[in-house]
Design a protein around this motif. Structure first.
Motif, PDB file in Angstrom:
ATOM      1  N   LYS A  48       0.828  -1.212   0.000  1.00 34.92           N
ATOM      2  CA  LYS A  48       0.000   0.000   0.000  1.00 34.92           C
ATOM      3  C   LYS A  48       0.856   1.253   0.000  1.00 34.92           C
ATOM      4  O   LYS A  48       0.546   2.232  -0.679  1.00 34.92           O
ATOM      5  CB  LYS A  48      -0.924  -0.019   1.217  1.00 34.92           C
ATOM      6  CG  LYS A  48      -1.937   1.116   1.240  1.00 34.92           C
ATOM      7  CD  LYS A  48      -2.886   0.978   2.420  1.00 34.92           C
ATOM      8  CE  LYS A  48      -3.911   2.112   2.428  1.00 34.92           C
ATOM      9  NZ  LYS A  48      -4.838   1.989   3.578  1.00 34.92           N
ATOM     10  N   GLU A  49       1.950   1.242   0.755  1.00 37.70           N
ATOM     11  CA  GLU A  49       2.847   2.401   0.817  1.00 37.70           C
ATOM     12  C   GLU A  49       3.408   2.760  -0.561  1.00 37.70           C
ATOM     13  O   GLU A  49       3.680   3.923  -0.851  1.00 37.70           O
ATOM     14  CB  GLU A  49       4.004   2.126   1.776  1.00 37.70           C
ATOM     15  CG  GLU A  49       3.662   2.356   3.226  1.00 37.70           C
ATOM     16  CD  GLU A  49       4.889   2.284   4.120  1.00 37.70           C
ATOM     17  OE1 GLU A  49       6.026   2.287   3.578  1.00 37.70           O
ATOM     18  OE2 GLU A  49       4.719   2.220   5.342  1.00 37.70           O
ATOM     19  N   TYR A  50       3.596   1.728  -1.400  1.00 41.73           N
ATOM     20  CA  TYR A  50       4.186   1.947  -2.718  1.00 41.73           C
ATOM     21  C   TYR A  50       3.146   1.840  -3.847  1.00 41.73           C
ATOM     22  O   TYR A  50       3.506   1.689  -5.010  1.00 41.73           O
ATOM     23  CB  TYR A  50       5.313   0.948  -2.950  1.00 41.73           C
ATOM     24  CG  TYR A  50       6.543   1.239  -2.120  1.00 41.73           C
ATOM     25  CD1 TYR A  50       7.609   1.979  -2.635  1.00 41.73           C
ATOM     26  CD2 TYR A  50       6.655   0.783  -0.805  1.00 41.73           C
ATOM     27  CE1 TYR A  50       8.742   2.246  -1.889  1.00 41.73           C
ATOM     28  CE2 TYR A  50       7.773   1.047  -0.036  1.00 41.73           C
ATOM     29  CZ  TYR A  50       8.814   1.781  -0.571  1.00 41.73           C
ATOM     30  OH  TYR A  50       9.935   2.051   0.178  1.00 41.73           O
ATOM     31  N   ASN A  51       1.861   1.892  -3.455  1.00 45.07           N
ATOM     32  CA  ASN A  51       0.761   1.852  -4.429  1.00 45.07           C
ATOM     33  C   ASN A  51       0.822   0.614  -5.331  1.00 45.07           C
ATOM     34  O   ASN A  51       0.589   0.687  -6.544  1.00 45.07           O
ATOM     35  CB  ASN A  51       0.759   3.117  -5.302  1.00 45.07           C
ATOM     36  CG  ASN A  51       0.547   4.375  -4.487  1.00 45.07           C
ATOM     37  OD1 ASN A  51      -0.337   4.439  -3.641  1.00 45.07           O
ATOM     38  ND2 ASN A  51       1.374   5.388  -4.733  1.00 45.07           N
ATOM     39  N   LEU A  52       1.147  -0.523  -4.740  1.00 39.60           N
ATOM     40  CA  LEU A  52       1.241  -1.765  -5.506  1.00 39.60           C
ATOM     41  C   LEU A  52       0.156  -2.778  -5.144  1.00 39.60           C
ATOM     42  O   LEU A  52       0.163  -3.906  -5.635  1.00 39.60           O
ATOM     43  CB  LEU A  52       2.622  -2.412  -5.286  1.00 39.60           C
ATOM     44  CG  LEU A  52       3.822  -1.635  -5.825  1.00 39.60           C
ATOM     45  CD1 LEU A  52       5.115  -2.328  -5.420  1.00 39.60           C
ATOM     46  CD2 LEU A  52       3.738  -1.504  -7.332  1.00 39.60           C
ATOM     47  N   SER A  53      -0.767  -2.395  -4.291  1.00 42.35           N
ATOM     48  CA  SER A  53      -1.779  -3.331  -3.806  1.00 42.35           C
ATOM     49  C   SER A  53      -2.564  -3.977  -4.940  1.00 42.35           C
ATOM     50  O   SER A  53      -2.880  -5.171  -4.902  1.00 42.35           O
ATOM     51  CB  SER A  53      -2.747  -2.612  -2.860  1.00 42.35           C
ATOM     52  OG  SER A  53      -2.040  -2.084  -1.757  1.00 42.35           O
ATOM     53  N   SER A  54      -2.891  -3.215  -5.964  1.00 40.95           N
ATOM     54  CA  SER A  54      -3.759  -3.715  -7.028  1.00 40.95           C
ATOM     55  C   SER A  54      -3.074  -4.684  -7.983  1.00 40.95           C
ATOM     56  O   SER A  54      -3.735  -5.381  -8.748  1.00 40.95           O
ATOM     57  CB  SER A  54      -4.321  -2.538  -7.833  1.00 40.95           C
ATOM     58  OG  SER A  54      -3.262  -1.813  -8.433  1.00 40.95           O
TER      59      SER A  54
END
Length: 335
Positions: free
Chosen positions: A207-213
């Motif tokens: 989530k911190e690196y916007n990779l969740s998706s």
């Protein structure tokens, strides 16, 4: 009292100049004996070569001085190290441990908990949990139970553990900082609270690196080297890194990668957990999360024996949490 080399408790009493009852209290580990008197009795016993009959002591005190330690897999080096340190600590304090392997079975766990009910052991240490807390809780009436490694937030007993969430967060963040965007996540069973906390840490880093998706590859039943070999063949082609959750699984993945000419870490980065000896010996060496196993084991035994030797052991929620540390090696970084 039974005799030792023809000696009796009266001989010990005469040797140290104390009453027979005082000697008896020392032998039976009674809490209310002055330190100097206890030392005098122990010195007299040593000089005379007197050894009390442990069976008779057990019958009088209704205690076995034995502690059951439940582990899922003895062959896992993590549990081997944990048990070794617990045994050393217990022995120094006049206790012995009984190793009980559950193999992740609810039924076997209950069978071993029944040892507490039948007075075969004085206490139980759970290093993993297969049954619901409400079912385990009923055994507290028979003696103390302490959780080590695994935990249950509903439990009203001591829990000694490490910060699992921080461990997976550090490991996943490290992989992301090496440029990986598609990271597979390995987990063991579905019930484990350790697994849940590790998944939270994994998700936090994503989530911190916007990779969740872009990360939805979760591989289950990851415990052993053989599981790691199997998991290698289950990895999608676009995966460039794997958070394994265990050094044994990491070893299996690396072994199978070499067999299939996949370069570590150029084509696939692998991170383990536990910092087992094998993680440093294998080539390439494994980046992993160090858990302070010996410290956890020592604290667990300390808490258990405090409960056993207390006149009124209380069943209250106590949490002792130890930090983890990222150990960077060749499986994630080229040297």
């Amino acid at each position: 009292m039974t005799e030792s080399k023809g000696l009796t408790i009266n001989d010990v009493a005469r040797k140290c100049g104390l009453s027979r009852s005082t000697v008896s209290r020392v032998i039976n580990n009674h809490p209310y004996v002055a330190k100097e008197k206890k030392e005098a009795v122990l010195k007299a016993m040593e000089e005379l070569g007197y050894k009390p009959n442990s069976v008779a002591q057990q019958l009088r005190s209704n205690k076995t001085h034995a502690i059951a330690v439940l582990v899922p897999r003895i062959t896992n080096p993590f549990y081997s190290r944990l048990i070794e340190k617990m045994e050393t600590e217990a022995s120094l304090l006049g206790y012995q441990i009984i190793i009980c392997q559950t193999r992740y079975s609810k039924e076997r766990e209950v069978d071993y908990l029944d040892m507490l009910r039948s007075r075969k052991v004085d206490g139980v240490i759970l290093t993993s949990i297969q049954n619901d807390w409400k079912d385990i809780e009923t055994y507290l009436q028979y003696g103390p139970i302490v959780m080590c490694n695994e935990f249950d937030d509903q439990a009203t007993i001591p829990s000694i553990r490490v910060n699992q969430m921080d461990g997976s967060y550090l490991g996943t963040k490290h992989l992301i900082e090496q440029g990986h965007k598609k990271i597979a996540y390995c987990k063991g069973g579905t019930k484990s609270n350790i697994g849940k906390k590790r998944r939270e840490g994994f998700n936090k880093a994503l989530k911190e690196y916007n990779l969740s998706s872009v990360n939805d590859v979760v591989l289950t039943n990851a415990f052993s080297i053989e599981d790691g070999k199997r998991i290698f063949h289950e990895l999608p082609e676009d995966i460039t890194a794997v958070f394994t959750g265990g050094d044994e699984v990491a070893v299996g993945i690396i072994f199978e990668a070499r067999e299939n000419r996949v370069k570590i870490p150029e084509q696939l980065a692998v991170i383990g957990f536990d910092n087992q000896v094998i993680s440093e010996l294998i080539n390439p060496s494994i980046t992993t999360i160090n858990q302070p196993i010996e410290e956890v084991a020592s604290k667990t035994m300390e808490v258990m024996i405090q409960k056993l030797e207390s006149d009124k052991p209380s069943n209250i929620k106590e949490i002792y949490e130890f930090p983890v540390k990222l150990i960077v090696r060749q499986s994630t970084v080229l040297e």
